[in-house]
Design an enzyme around this catalytic site. Structure first.
Site, short mmCIF file in Angstrom:
data_model
loop_
_atom_site.label_atom_id
_atom_site.label_comp_id
_atom_site.label_asym_id
_atom_site.label_seq_id
_atom_site.Cartn_x
_atom_site.Cartn_y
_atom_site.Cartn_z
N LYS A 98 0.85 -1.21 0.00
CA LYS A 98 0.00 0.00 0.00
C LYS A 98 0.88 1.25 0.00
O LYS A 98 1.65 1.46 0.93
CB LYS A 98 -0.93 0.00 1.22
CG LYS A 98 -1.68 1.33 1.43
CD LYS A 98 -2.66 1.29 2.61
CE LYS A 98 -3.25 2.67 2.91
NZ LYS A 98 -4.17 2.67 4.06
N ASP A 136 -2.62 10.31 3.41
CA ASP A 136 -4.02 9.93 3.57
C ASP A 136 -4.74 10.96 4.43
O ASP A 136 -4.65 10.93 5.65
CB ASP A 136 -4.09 8.53 4.22
CG ASP A 136 -5.52 8.06 4.44
OD1 ASP A 136 -6.45 8.68 3.88
OD2 ASP A 136 -5.70 7.05 5.16
N LYS A 175 -9.93 13.06 8.12
CA LYS A 175 -9.42 12.66 9.43
C LYS A 175 -9.33 13.88 10.34
O LYS A 175 -9.01 14.97 9.87
CB LYS A 175 -8.01 12.08 9.29
CG LYS A 175 -7.95 10.68 8.72
CD LYS A 175 -6.51 10.19 8.66
CE LYS A 175 -6.43 8.84 7.95
NZ LYS A 175 -7.09 7.75 8.68
N ASP A 183 1.60 6.39 5.62
CA ASP A 183 0.63 5.47 5.01
C ASP A 183 1.18 4.80 3.75
O ASP A 183 0.50 4.01 3.11
CB ASP A 183 -0.68 6.23 4.72
CG ASP A 183 -1.90 5.34 4.84
OD1 ASP A 183 -1.80 4.27 5.46
OD2 ASP A 183 -2.96 5.71 4.30
N ASP A 189 -12.20 7.15 3.80
CA ASP A 189 -10.96 6.93 4.55
C ASP A 189 -10.55 5.45 4.55
O ASP A 189 -9.46 5.11 4.98
CB ASP A 189 -11.15 7.45 5.99
CG ASP A 189 -9.84 7.66 6.71
OD1 ASP A 189 -8.78 7.57 6.05
OD2 ASP A 189 -9.87 7.91 7.93
N GLU A 247 -9.51 3.82 2.09
CA GLU A 247 -9.05 3.93 0.70
C GLU A 247 -7.98 2.91 0.35
O GLU A 247 -7.83 2.53 -0.80
CB GLU A 247 -8.51 5.35 0.46
CG GLU A 247 -7.04 5.59 0.91
CD GLU A 247 -6.80 5.37 2.39
OE1 GLU A 247 -7.75 5.52 3.17
OE2 GLU A 247 -5.66 5.03 2.77
N ARG A 258 -7.68 -0.27 0.95
CA ARG A 258 -8.20 -1.52 0.39
C ARG A 258 -8.66 -1.34 -1.05
O ARG A 258 -8.61 -2.27 -1.85
CB ARG A 258 -9.30 -2.07 1.30
CG ARG A 258 -10.49 -1.17 1.44
CD ARG A 258 -11.34 -1.48 2.67
NE ARG A 258 -10.66 -1.07 3.91
CZ ARG A 258 -11.16 -1.25 5.13
NH1 ARG A 258 -12.32 -1.85 5.30
NH2 ARG A 258 -10.49 -0.86 6.19
N1 BES Z 1 -4.23 4.71 6.77
C1 BES Z 1 -5.34 4.42 7.59
C2 BES Z 1 -5.00 3.43 8.70
C3 BES Z 1 -4.05 3.89 9.76
C4 BES Z 1 -4.51 4.43 10.93
C5 BES Z 1 -2.68 3.75 9.60
C6 BES Z 1 -3.63 4.85 11.92
C7 BES Z 1 -1.79 4.16 10.58
C8 BES Z 1 -2.26 4.70 11.74
C9 BES Z 1 -6.47 3.84 6.76
O1 BES Z 1 -6.55 4.28 5.47
C10 BES Z 1 -7.74 4.21 7.43
O2 BES Z 1 -8.01 5.38 7.50
N2 BES Z 1 -8.49 3.23 7.90
C11 BES Z 1 -9.72 3.48 8.56
C12 BES Z 1 -10.71 2.48 8.05
C13 BES Z 1 -12.13 2.77 8.46
C14 BES Z 1 -12.61 4.07 7.85
C15 BES Z 1 -13.00 1.62 8.02
C16 BES Z 1 -9.49 3.32 10.06
O3 BES Z 1 -8.67 2.49 10.47
O4 BES Z 1 -10.11 4.04 10.82
ZN ZN Z 2 -4.78 4.90 4.59
MN MN Z 3 -7.61 6.08 5.30
#
Ligand code: BES
Ligand code: ZN
Ligand code: MN
Length: 512
Positions: A268, A273, A280, A291, A350, A352, A354
């Site tokens: 990834k 992000d 966020k 990210d 968010d 994204e 996947r």
């Molecule tokens: N890049 C984030 C995940 C992340 C969070 C990485 C904290 C490092 C530290 C990912 O894209 C994300 O935002 N995931 C969301 C998914 C949710 C919206 C289903 C998350 O984990 O909140």
């Molecule tokens: Zn992300």
């Molecule tokens: Mn995200």
């Protein structure tokens, strides 16, 4: 990176350094004999510290002592390794990370590491020397964009062993150097802030690294992504002025191994992000330059693979994308297509990672028919809630592959722990509105992410490492990106059996 060298023999009077690191096991009775050849002052200072009860060789303990007078080694850092029976490469690496962080290392330029029986014998000696190189490189690593960069401190580590084990020490140092520079490459790419690392810049850096390592690199820009129908990547990247890329690196083993099915790695590469329209909060956006760690880990691992040369092909596929905000951004509620043809209902912009991985995985499986595909991604904050930062979630559709990665992680000190992917979780990403939706039912976020990814790997053995909780060090900001995953990938690939040739009476290997 500092220079790592190996040196023999112990008795060579011309070998000296600002600091001598002496690993000590709990069978420390042989210290006078081990140190005797290094000078009277070294023996006296060490024995005195031990006699006074200031040093006890349990794992991770260390003590700095000074030898009197003019000596080959004015400073001596004793580091405890515990009982020889409990000594493992993963443990040795940890001890040397701790040693590397000792403040005295900032004050010295040359270091000699006593690499004798305390680190084992035979293959074990070699593996422990590798772990020591890896640990020292890791612990002394610094990233800085300062305009007058300081050289690495210390500049030079030499491993000093006995003549009869010279080859073991030498090969251990050599492998350590390869690993350490792969990890350091991954960390340096990951630590670059987003303003200096667009998808195009990440692609350029990957190309440069590939060229240096002897890998083939191909980069798909926007037009090629359109031709490849990578709608997931194009949609997530659509909100940013900095267009996405798909980076493909190939390792080819040469005549004997070409034509074999490769192992595919997918990383990834979200250079930043913001969360997109589901923006966020500021507090959690700050770390989102990390990210792209999955991408960086995969690129780093490929650079080591090129040097270590396994007898089968390996391919890496990295979507490099920025999830940003503009009038062109995708929206919650959108239904989009993907390279695979499957439709995706976007419930949260968010989630994204996947979506871009869906295209990356599909590209890897349909173009390469790999015998296994492994993706590495900072996919969910839920990884941290599940496991803290002591191990990262591992999820897959194939027990053999999962077991292989688990034991590789154990061997190199990058622990991973399997989470289940039961049908009940698989149903959580069903939706009446499309083939799949990009969020789960609320809980078990890391599993939901994996359940989504699984829809894009067909029947290829697949495993997913969610490194969101381990990709950067939360405790020590000096460390930044950890490179977690490079060692695990390299270790598992290098211990993978060579596949049987395809097409012979339809026989296929059962284990991936
Ligand atoms: N890049 C984030 C995940 C992340 C969070 C990485 C904290 C490092 C530290 C990912 O894209 C994300 O935002 N995931 C969301 C998914 C949710 C919206 C289903 C998350 O984990 O909140
Ligand atoms: Zn992300
Ligand atoms: Mn995200």
């Amino acid at each position: 990176m500092p220079a790592f060298l190996s040196h023999t023999p112990l008795t060579d009077e011309s070998v000296g350094a600002d600091l001598l690191i002496v690993p000590v096991t709990s069978s420390a009775g042989d210290l006078p004999r081990r140190l005797g050849r290094l000078g009277r002052g070294v023996v006296d200072a060490t024995i005195r510290a031990i006699d006074l009860g200031d040093f006890e060789p349990s794992t991770g303990r260390k003590l700095l002592v000074h030898s009197r007078g003019f000596e080959r080694f004015p400073r001596i850092l004793l580091v405890g390794l515990g009982a020889p029976a409990d000594r493992t490469p993963a443990g040795v690496r940890k001890v040397f990370i701790a040693a590397a962080k000792d403040p005295v290392l900032e004050n010295v330029d040359s270091v000699v590491v006593l690499s004798d029986s305390a680190l084992g014998s035979g293959r074990e000696l070699s593996q422990n020397v590798t772990a020591a190189v890896d640990g020292l490189a890791h612990g002394t690593y610094r990233w800085s964009a300062a305009t007058t960069p300081k050289g690495p401190r210390p500049g030079r580590f030499a491993f000093l062993g006995e003549t009869r084990t010279a080859a073991r020490v030498e090969s251990g140092v050599e492998r350590g150097r390869v690993l350490a520079s792969a990890v350091s490459l991954a960390r340096t790419l990951a630590n670059e802030p987003a303003n200096r690392m667009s998808p195009a810049q990440l692609a350029d850096r990957a190309r440069t690294a590939a060229k240096k390592a002897g890998l083939t690199a191909r980069v798909l820009g926007k037009a090629a992504l359109v031709r490849e129908r990578c709608e997931g990547i194009l949609t997530v990247g659509g909100g940013s002025a900095r267009e996405p890329r798909l980076i493909v690196l190939e390792y080819d083993p040469g005549a004997s191994g070409s034509g074999l099915a490769p192992i595919a790695l997918v990383g990834k590469g979200l250079v930043f992000d913001t969360g997109g329209l589901n923006i966020k909060p500021g507090s959690s956006m700050g770390e989102m330059k990390f990210d792209k760690c999955g991408a960086c880990v995969v690129i780093g691992a490929m650079s080591a693979i090129a040097e270590l040369a396994p007898p089968f092909p390996v391919v890496a596929v990295v979507p490099a994308v920025e999830n940003s905000i503009s009038g062109e951004s995708y929206r919650p509620g959108d239904v989009i297509g993907s390279r695979s043809g499957k439709t995706i209902e976007v419930l949260n912009t968010d989630a994204e990672g996947r979506i871009v991985l869906a295209d990356g995985l599909d590209y890897a499986v349909t173009k390469y028919s790999p015998r296994a595909v492994i993706d590495v991604a900072t996919l969910t904050g839920a990884a941290y809630h599940a496991l803290g930062d002591h191990a990262c979630p591992l999820i897959g559709n194939d027990d053999g592959l999962v077991e292989r990665l688990h034991s590789a992680g154990e061997a190199v000190g990058e622990p991973v722990w399997r989470l289940p992917l039961w049908d009940a979780y698989r149903r959580d990403v069903d939706t009446p509105n499309a083939d799949v939706r990009n969020t789960g039912a609320g809980g078990a976020g890391s599993i939901a992410g994996a359940a989504f990814l699984e829809r894009f790997v067909g029947d290829v053995p697949w495993a997913h490492l969610d490194i969101a909780n381990v990709s950067r060090d939360r405790r020590d900001p000096k460390i930044g990106a950890t490179g977690f995953g490079v060692r695990l990938l390299v270790e598992s690939l290098m211990s993978w059996p060579r596949p049987r040739r395809r097409g012979r009476a339809g026989r296929r290997t059962k284990r991936p």
